[in-house]
Design an enzyme around this catalytic site. Structure first.
Site, mmCIF file in Angstrom:
data_model
loop_
_atom_site.group_PDB
_atom_site.id
_atom_site.type_symbol
_atom_site.label_atom_id
_atom_site.label_comp_id
_atom_site.label_asym_id
_atom_site.label_seq_id
_atom_site.Cartn_x
_atom_site.Cartn_y
_atom_site.Cartn_z
ATOM 1 N N CYS A 136 10.408 1.782 1.885
ATOM 2 C CA CYS A 136 10.991 0.603 2.103
ATOM 3 C C CYS A 136 13.010 0.879 2.256
ATOM 4 C CB CYS A 136 11.908 -0.580 1.215
ATOM 5 S SG CYS A 136 11.467 -0.204 -0.681
ATOM 6 N N GLY B 32 7.023 -6.540 -0.964
ATOM 7 C CA GLY B 32 5.826 -6.158 0.714
ATOM 8 C C GLY B 32 7.263 -6.538 1.634
ATOM 9 N N SER B 33 6.108 -7.059 2.691
ATOM 10 C CA SER B 33 7.318 -7.678 3.840
ATOM 11 C C SER B 33 8.272 -8.780 3.703
ATOM 12 C CB SER B 33 6.583 -7.579 5.171
ATOM 13 O OG SER B 33 5.179 -9.107 5.115
ATOM 14 N N GLU C 269 11.164 -8.270 -3.702
ATOM 15 C CA GLU C 269 11.245 -6.533 -3.023
ATOM 16 C C GLU C 269 10.719 -6.862 -1.272
ATOM 17 O OE1 GLU C 269 13.634 -4.812 -4.252
ATOM 18 O OE2 GLU C 269 13.631 -5.188 -6.601
ATOM 19 N N LEU C 270 12.003 -7.011 -0.776
ATOM 20 C CA LEU C 270 11.270 -6.720 0.410
ATOM 21 C C LEU C 270 11.321 -5.371 1.578
ATOM 22 C CD1 LEU C 270 11.888 -10.721 1.251
ATOM 23 C CD2 LEU C 270 9.541 -9.261 0.404
ATOM 24 N N LYS D 181 -2.146 -7.911 -7.404
ATOM 25 C CA LYS D 181 -3.408 -8.067 -6.733
ATOM 26 C C LYS D 181 -2.613 -6.871 -5.836
ATOM 27 C CE LYS D 181 -3.354 -8.631 -2.325
ATOM 28 N NZ LYS D 181 -3.906 -8.625 -1.692
ATOM 29 N N PRO D 182 -3.744 -5.388 -6.081
ATOM 30 C CA PRO D 182 -2.732 -4.777 -4.588
ATOM 31 C C PRO D 182 -3.211 -4.850 -3.934
ATOM 32 C CG PRO D 182 -4.923 -4.123 -6.498
ATOM 33 C CD PRO D 182 -4.440 -5.322 -7.076
ATOM 34 N N ALA D 183 -2.026 -4.092 -2.685
ATOM 35 C CA ALA D 183 -3.189 -4.280 -1.174
ATOM 36 C C ALA D 183 -4.916 -3.702 -1.236
ATOM 37 C CB ALA D 183 -1.798 -3.407 -0.438
ATOM 38 N N TRP E 283 1.011 -1.759 -0.124
ATOM 39 C CA TRP E 283 0.048 -0.171 -0.340
ATOM 40 C C TRP E 283 1.120 1.278 -0.125
ATOM 41 C CZ3 TRP E 283 2.366 2.573 4.053
ATOM 42 C CH2 TRP E 283 2.611 1.377 4.520
ATOM 43 N N ASN E 284 2.167 1.099 -0.042
ATOM 44 C CA ASN E 284 2.994 2.073 0.482
ATOM 45 C C ASN E 284 3.063 2.944 -0.698
ATOM 46 O OD1 ASN E 284 5.058 0.704 -0.293
ATOM 47 N ND2 ASN E 284 6.718 0.988 1.062
ATOM 48 N N GLU F 196 11.487 -2.340 10.495
ATOM 49 C CA GLU F 196 11.350 -1.419 9.703
ATOM 50 C C GLU F 196 10.603 -0.781 10.945
ATOM 51 O OE1 GLU F 196 9.681 -3.487 6.315
ATOM 52 O OE2 GLU F 196 10.657 -1.997 4.959
HETATM 53 P P1 NAP Z 1 2.472 -7.019 3.262
HETATM 54 O O1 NAP Z 1 1.802 -7.101 4.545
HETATM 55 O O2 NAP Z 1 4.221 -8.364 3.091
HETATM 56 O O3 NAP Z 1 1.623 -6.675 2.240
HETATM 57 C C1 NAP Z 1 2.166 -6.512 1.028
HETATM 58 C C2 NAP Z 1 1.485 -7.495 0.114
HETATM 59 O O4 NAP Z 1 1.415 -8.999 0.035
HETATM 60 C C3 NAP Z 1 -0.433 -7.137 0.331
HETATM 61 O O5 NAP Z 1 -0.685 -6.350 -1.403
HETATM 62 C C4 NAP Z 1 -1.030 -8.002 0.456
HETATM 63 O O6 NAP Z 1 -2.265 -7.696 0.797
HETATM 64 C C5 NAP Z 1 -0.117 -9.222 0.397
HETATM 65 N N1 NAP Z 1 -0.072 -10.502 1.307
HETATM 66 C C6 NAP Z 1 -0.021 -10.188 2.698
HETATM 67 N N2 NAP Z 1 -0.163 -11.575 3.282
HETATM 68 C C7 NAP Z 1 -0.104 -12.035 1.875
HETATM 69 C C8 NAP Z 1 -0.277 -13.809 2.047
HETATM 70 N N3 NAP Z 1 0.069 -14.437 2.818
HETATM 71 N N4 NAP Z 1 -0.336 -13.923 0.656
HETATM 72 C C9 NAP Z 1 -0.420 -13.514 -0.307
HETATM 73 N N5 NAP Z 1 -0.280 -12.237 -0.340
HETATM 74 C C10 NAP Z 1 -0.711 -11.401 1.164
HETATM 75 O O7 NAP Z 1 3.616 -5.831 3.440
HETATM 76 P P2 NAP Z 1 3.277 -4.673 4.088
HETATM 77 O O8 NAP Z 1 2.818 -4.114 5.739
HETATM 78 O O9 NAP Z 1 2.012 -3.779 3.327
HETATM 79 O O10 NAP Z 1 3.921 -3.722 2.853
HETATM 80 C C11 NAP Z 1 4.981 -2.751 3.349
HETATM 81 C C12 NAP Z 1 6.659 -3.484 3.616
HETATM 82 O O11 NAP Z 1 6.633 -3.763 1.511
HETATM 83 C C13 NAP Z 1 7.613 -3.281 4.445
HETATM 84 O O12 NAP Z 1 8.813 -4.503 4.785
HETATM 85 C C14 NAP Z 1 8.565 -2.236 2.776
HETATM 86 O O13 NAP Z 1 10.262 -2.407 3.338
HETATM 87 C C15 NAP Z 1 8.138 -3.374 2.034
HETATM 88 N N6 NAP Z 1 8.444 -2.840 0.566
HETATM 89 C C16 NAP Z 1 9.770 -2.781 0.149
HETATM 90 C C17 NAP Z 1 9.659 -2.556 -1.118
HETATM 91 C C18 NAP Z 1 10.837 -3.310 -1.676
HETATM 92 O O14 NAP Z 1 11.210 -2.373 -3.371
HETATM 93 N N7 NAP Z 1 11.656 -3.374 -1.050
HETATM 94 C C19 NAP Z 1 8.665 -1.379 -2.080
HETATM 95 C C20 NAP Z 1 7.502 -1.252 -1.244
HETATM 96 C C21 NAP Z 1 7.503 -1.320 0.204
HETATM 97 P P3 NAP Z 1 -3.505 -7.234 1.566
HETATM 98 O O15 NAP Z 1 -2.918 -5.968 2.359
HETATM 99 O O16 NAP Z 1 -4.379 -7.414 1.036
HETATM 100 O O17 NAP Z 1 -3.415 -7.968 3.140
#
Ligand code: NAP
Length: 485
Positions: free
Chosen positions: A291, A235-236, A257-258, A181-183, A157-158, A389
């Site tokens: 991130c 994502g995370s 990209e975590l 699939k967006p957040a 979502w960020n 983070e």
């Molecule tokens: P997240 O909880 O991992 O969610 C990211 C995406 O994954 C969302 O679309 C989420 O959907 C989905 N998701 C969650 N659980 C899932 C599962 N079990 N199976 C499949 N998809 C699943 O991360 P966040 O807290 O939203 O985002 C922040 C993180 O992203 C931070 O750690 C940040 O550092 C990282 N990030 C990394 C980069 C990079 O380029 N390295 C860039 C931006 C962000 P829902 O939200 O719909 O549950």
């Protein structure tokens, strides 16, 4: 609530095989404005069946999409880029409404996201193979690159526009099709992008967007369906690790990209004003929810007090508020849960001896998820704040004495996305460039992302690179042809 110049950009249905559709069960989920807590939209809450349908459509569409010439794919991407930039203001309004960042930043994100579409419109034409010297005179060795096939993309979502654009654009350039699939917090920007792709003439099934709250079930289908040949996830780290396991069943290719935990190192020979400006940009952009945000500030002891004074002065100019208001420079966090997480990290640091040197006084009367920009001094080098983070507008300052100490502190983490250092010493720059364990290093700058550069991490920050000419590699297979004459 929102007054768009092009009202059709406001989409609340999923986009599958070129059709805007509701969930089969007619279920919807609410999208909230984090600056006010108001519900701004009800969006189709699709599940496994619709995701499967999208994958099948993407697989069918891929056959024709891959047959188009690179020039044709390039032209369609270019048309999409033009439309995104034409509607930059509307897209920024949507982004701010669902994500919270100030409008100026949202406009920047649209342009940044679009720059990946433009970049890969060009790269589509530059996917070269090779001719290699063979072991015998009657042989010829050729290397060709082919699209991997259907790609699944899961985004956070960020940066709801940019994270998606930098997956869709290289995938399409290479001849792949995609199911994204967006957040659930921020589906509207993704849907608006898909609408513009449709307007640009990108054929049905090439881009599909599934919106839903059951991310585990949708994620399972995206990773376990054998028609999907690759997953690209941002994502995370925790969810990334889970997705790796799910992709193991059919050895699916993955780009990850975590999470990051960027050190920001300031030496006593640095231009301190430039370092403070870089710190402000790196730390407070998107309210600290990026991130590559500076997560830990390591400051050379001789300039520790002066740097913190200068940073405090700059922080006093931050204006916290609704991102839609013209003067706001820092918006809300994404949710109440996010505020609680940041507060817990700050409380823990204070319990270990840190002290608040500066904190913005909030004058927010609305129901939004605001957290005050905060400067913490004397933070323990091993506190949770330095290991996780923060994802909030909290700057944690830690003094160091020697260059090797700074490098050791910076590398003392399981992740390795970005690092920043400020110094004028060329030898030191070489040493830091060699020894910092991250995929990206900002040297005398706090802003490092652009479409021309390879974005990505090492250690537990992920696999693969997005952007640059390397970015296309994740979307092609190498095939070697051995010819005998
Ligand atoms: P997240 O909880 O991992 O969610 C990211 C995406 O994954 C969302 O679309 C989420 O959907 C989905 N998701 C969650 N659980 C899932 C599962 N079990 N199976 C499949 N998809 C699943 O991360 P966040 O807290 O939203 O985002 C922040 C993180 O992203 C931070 O750690 C940040 O550092 C990282 N990030 C990394 C980069 C990079 O380029 N390295 C860039 C931006 C962000 P829902 O939200 O719909 O549950």
């Amino acid at each position: 609530m929102i007054n768009l110049m092009e009202p059709s950009l406001w989409r609340t249905q999923a986009f599958i095989n070129g059709v805007w559709c509701n969930a089969r069960a007619q279920k919807t989920f609410a999208v909230e404005n984090p600056a006010t807590g108001e519900i701004i939209a009800q969006v189709a809450d699709v599940g496994v069946a619709e995701t499967r349908e999208a994958i099948t459509a993407a697989a069918q569409a891929q056959l024709d999409w891959a047959q188009k010439t690179a020039a044709e794919r390039s032209q369609l991407l270019r048309s999409w880029f033009n439309l995104v930039m034409h509607h930059q203001e509307d897209l920024a309004q949507i982004l701010t409404l669902e994500q919270g960042k100030p409008l100026a930043e949202a406009r920047g994100e649209i342009a940044y996201g679009a720059s990946y579409i433009e970049w890969f419109a060009e790269e589509a034409k530059r996917i070269y193979g090779d001719v290699i010297a063979p072991p015998s005179a009657d042989q010829r060795i050729l290397v060709i690159k082919q699209p991997v096939g259907v790609v699944a993309a899961i985004t956070p979502w960020n940066f709801p526009c940019a994270m998606l654009a930098r997956k869709i654009a290289p995938a399409l350039a290479a001849g792949c099709t995609i199911v994204a699939k967006p957040a659930a917090e921020t589906p509207l920007s993704a849907l608006a992008l898909a609408f513009l792709a449709q307007q640009a003439g990108i054929p049905a099934g090439v881009i599909n967007v599934v919106t839903g709250t059951d991310s585990a079930a949708i994620g399972a289908e995206l990773t376990e369906n054998t028609l999907v040949r690759k997953l690209s996830f941002t994502g995370s780290t925790a969810v990334g690790k889970q997705l790796i396991q799910q992709c193991a069943a059919d050895v699916k290719r993955i780009t990850l990209e975590l999470g990051g935990n960027a050190p920001f190192i300031v030496f006593d020979d640095a231009d301190l004003d430039a370092a403070v400006a870089g710190a402000m940009a790196s730390k407070f952009r998107n309210a600290g929810q990026t991130c590559v945000c500076a997560n830990r500030f390591y400051v050379h002891r001789p300039v520790y007090a002066l740097f913190s004074e200068k940073l405090t002065l700059m922080m006093q100019s931050l204006l916290v508020g609704n991102g839609a208001e013209a003067n706001t420079t820092i918006g809300p966090l994404i949710s109440l849960k996010a505020i609680k997480k940041v507060q817990a990290l700050v409380d823990d640091a204070i319990a270990q001896g840190a002290r608040i040197a500066y904190q913005t006084k909030l004058e927010i009367t609305q129901q939004g998820y605001f957290y005050p920009p905060t400067l913490l001094l004397d933070v323990a080098a091993d506190s949770a704040l330095t290991q996780q983070e923060i994802f909030g507008p909290v700057a944690a300052l830690i003094p160091f004495d020697t260059e090797e100490d700074a490098i050791q502190l910076a590398n003392n983490t399981e992740v390795g996305l970005a690092a920043y250092c400020y110094t004028r010493d060329a030898k030191r720059i070489k040493n830091l460039s060699d020894k910092l364990e991250t995929g990206m290093v900002g040297i005398n700058t706090g802003l490092i992302s652009n479409a021309m550069a390879p974005f990505g991490g090492i250690k537990q920050s992920g696999w693969g690179r997005e952007g640059s000419h390397y970015g296309i590699d994740d979307y092609v297979n190498i095939k070697y042809l051995c010819e005998r004459f």
